[in-house]
Design a protein around this motif. Structure first.
Motif, PDB file in Angstrom:
ATOM      1  N   PRO A  75      35.609  30.527  37.448  1.00 51.13           N
ATOM      2  CA  PRO A  75      36.602  30.482  38.208  1.00 51.13           C
ATOM      3  C   PRO A  75      36.893  31.290  39.418  1.00 51.13           C
ATOM      4  O   PRO A  75      37.027  31.090  40.116  1.00 51.13           O
ATOM      5  N   ALA A  76      36.111  32.368  39.636  1.00 43.58           N
ATOM      6  CA  ALA A  76      36.473  33.650  40.734  1.00 43.58           C
ATOM      7  C   ALA A  76      35.270  33.193  41.654  1.00 43.58           C
ATOM      8  O   ALA A  76      33.820  32.538  41.826  1.00 43.58           O
ATOM      9  N   GLY A  77      36.165  33.225  42.653  1.00 42.50           N
ATOM     10  CA  GLY A  77      34.476  33.604  44.068  1.00 42.50           C
ATOM     11  C   GLY A  77      35.385  32.642  45.390  1.00 42.50           C
ATOM     12  O   GLY A  77      34.327  32.742  46.803  1.00 42.50           O
ATOM     13  N   VAL A  97      35.855  40.512  38.851  1.00 40.17           N
ATOM     14  CA  VAL A  97      34.774  40.673  37.522  1.00 40.17           C
ATOM     15  C   VAL A  97      34.390  41.274  36.138  1.00 40.17           C
ATOM     16  O   VAL A  97      33.630  41.230  35.166  1.00 40.17           O
ATOM     17  N   VAL A  98      35.585  42.214  36.608  1.00 42.45           N
ATOM     18  CA  VAL A  98      35.772  43.126  34.670  1.00 42.45           C
ATOM     19  C   VAL A  98      35.834  42.097  33.440  1.00 42.45           C
ATOM     20  O   VAL A  98      35.111  41.857  33.334  1.00 42.45           O
ATOM     21  N   ARG A  99      36.730  40.942  34.219  1.00 44.52           N
ATOM     22  CA  ARG A  99      36.927  39.672  33.821  1.00 44.52           C
ATOM     23  C   ARG A  99      35.694  39.344  33.424  1.00 44.52           C
ATOM     24  O   ARG A  99      36.367  38.259  32.625  1.00 44.52           O
ATOM     25  N   ARG A 100      34.979  39.068  34.545  1.00 42.07           N
ATOM     26  CA  ARG A 100      33.909  37.947  34.282  1.00 42.07           C
ATOM     27  C   ARG A 100      33.711  36.998  34.385  1.00 42.07           C
ATOM     28  O   ARG A 100      33.384  35.605  33.476  1.00 42.07           O
ATOM     29  N   GLN A 101      34.850  36.671  35.582  1.00 41.60           N
ATOM     30  CA  GLN A 101      35.208  35.363  35.911  1.00 41.60           C
ATOM     31  C   GLN A 101      34.042  34.689  37.031  1.00 41.60           C
ATOM     32  O   GLN A 101      34.690  34.299  37.747  1.00 41.60           O
TER      33      GLN A 101
END
Ligand code: UT7
Length: 330
Positions: free
Chosen positions: A196-198, A209-213
């Motif tokens: 999902p992220a990046g 990062v905290v949400r492990r995305q």
């Protein structure tokens, strides 16, 4: 005059040395060897050492493919690298692989099509050769899934491993070579398997990062159901493109995602499992690399030789799916 074909002039593969067994995973997660083996067929996978990257694995496999072909890097016209875990989002991993091989300036770029990426890259290389645009293409597959796996998520962590493979495709007047392909993508299935992220939709920040995305997410059951249909459909499409039938196929080399997916696809196709190459037990799912790794092992075991007709078939994030029929040899 013979038609211009793209033949496989050389094949290479590489897997990192470190082995992570199911017993190791039992120490890290709430899982068991019995669950992993019965649901997936996986017993162990390879994990890149610190400092090993997609490009270093890809370069090792490429060196082996070039040596196998006897082709000097100066005779390569183009480098296509399939990866989902490039060293960095940019620049491309193909350029980094080529740099590691000390190759001269050449067009080099990445293909990102989930686990189907190498099948896409192979067809791209074939089409450019047959069109007369290039003579020789290095088609690399490399993934370091261990870098995007959430090691706290047992539903994905047990499945993946790291590896690389490569072929040298070469123009020829032979009747051998890459004979026909079928490629597809349905973007509606994108959310079923994603990181999902990046990207521009969710730039990485502290919260992601905290949400492990920044780790891979997968709706395993949905992907499983899709895969069981996608493999036979792709193989049928590629056979049609190659003007061949199932009876002409000596071997099927499927993407190694789950032994149960391969067994179900074989049943659906009506092809005996003995004609499939399955090595998931020792590597897990290495994404784009799984097919060239399996090809290299099958050839070493004497299952692939000149004129062997085989289908390679994959599915993955996108959702993408595709297959290619190859008559082996140059
Ligand atoms: O390369 C392309 C992408 N990947 C794939 O193609 C993968 C496709 N999907 C699959 O291979 C399978 O769906 C999985 C192997 C991911 C999952 O197998 P499943 O038979 O579909 O299991 P499930 O997801 O339905 O889970 C069954 C149970 C669940 O427990 P409850 O809810 O029944 O109590 C899970 O929580 O198994 C549990 N589970 C595990 N248990 C032990 C899930 N992962 C694990 C685990 N160890 N590692």
């Amino acid at each position: 005059m013979s038609a211009r074909a793209a033949v496989v002039a050389g094949l290479g593969a590489y897997a990192p040395e470190r082995i992570l067994t199911n017993a190791d995973l039992e120490q890290m997660l709430d899982t068991s060897d019995d669950w992993i083996v019965s649901r997936t067929g996986i017993r162990e996978r390879r994990i890149a050492a610190p400092g090993e990257t997609a490009s270093s694995l890809g370069a090792a496999a490429s060196r082996a493919a070039l040596a196998d072909s006897g082709v000097d890097p100066t005779a390569i016209d183009m480098v296509i690298c399939a990866t989902n875990t490039g060293d960095t989002p940019f620049p491309c991993t193909a350029g980094r692989v080529w740099l590691r091989l000390n190759g001269p300036p050449r067009p080099a770029f990445d293909v990102q099509a989930g686990c189907t990426g190498w099948v896409y890259a192979l067809e791209l290389g074939r089409a450019l050769i047959v069109a007369g645009a290039v003579e020789r293409v290095l088609v690399v597959a490399t993934d370091v899934l261990s870098s995007i796996v959430d090691w706290e998520d047992r539903s994905t962590a047990v499945l993946f491993g790291d590896g690389a493979g490569a072929v040298v495709l070469e123009a020829s007047a032979s009747t051998r070579g890459v004979l026909g392909s079928s490629l597809n993508c349905d973007g509606a299935g994108g959310p079923l398997l994603m990181l999902p992220a990046g990207g521009s939709a969710m730039p990485a920040n502290q919260e992601t990062v905290v949400r492990r995305q920044h780790y891979m997410k997968m709706a395993g059951n949905d992907v499983f159901r899709f895969a069981v249909k996608a493999l036979p459909e792709s193989i049928a499409g590629a056979l049609q493109a190659a003007h061949l039938t199932l009876e002409d196929l000596d071997l099927v080399v499927p993407h190694q995602a789950n032994a149960r997916i391969i067994e179900a696809a074989a049943r659906r196709l009506g092809v005996d499992l003995s004609r499939f190459v399955v090595n998931i037990e020792r590597y897990g799912n290495t994404s784009v690399a799984s097919i060239p790794l399996a090809l290299a092992e099958a050839r070493a075991a004497g299952r692939i030789g000149p004129d062997t007709v085989l289908a390679v078939a994959a599915f993955g994030a996108g959702l993408t799916w595709g297959a290619t029929v190859i008559r082996w040899g140059r």
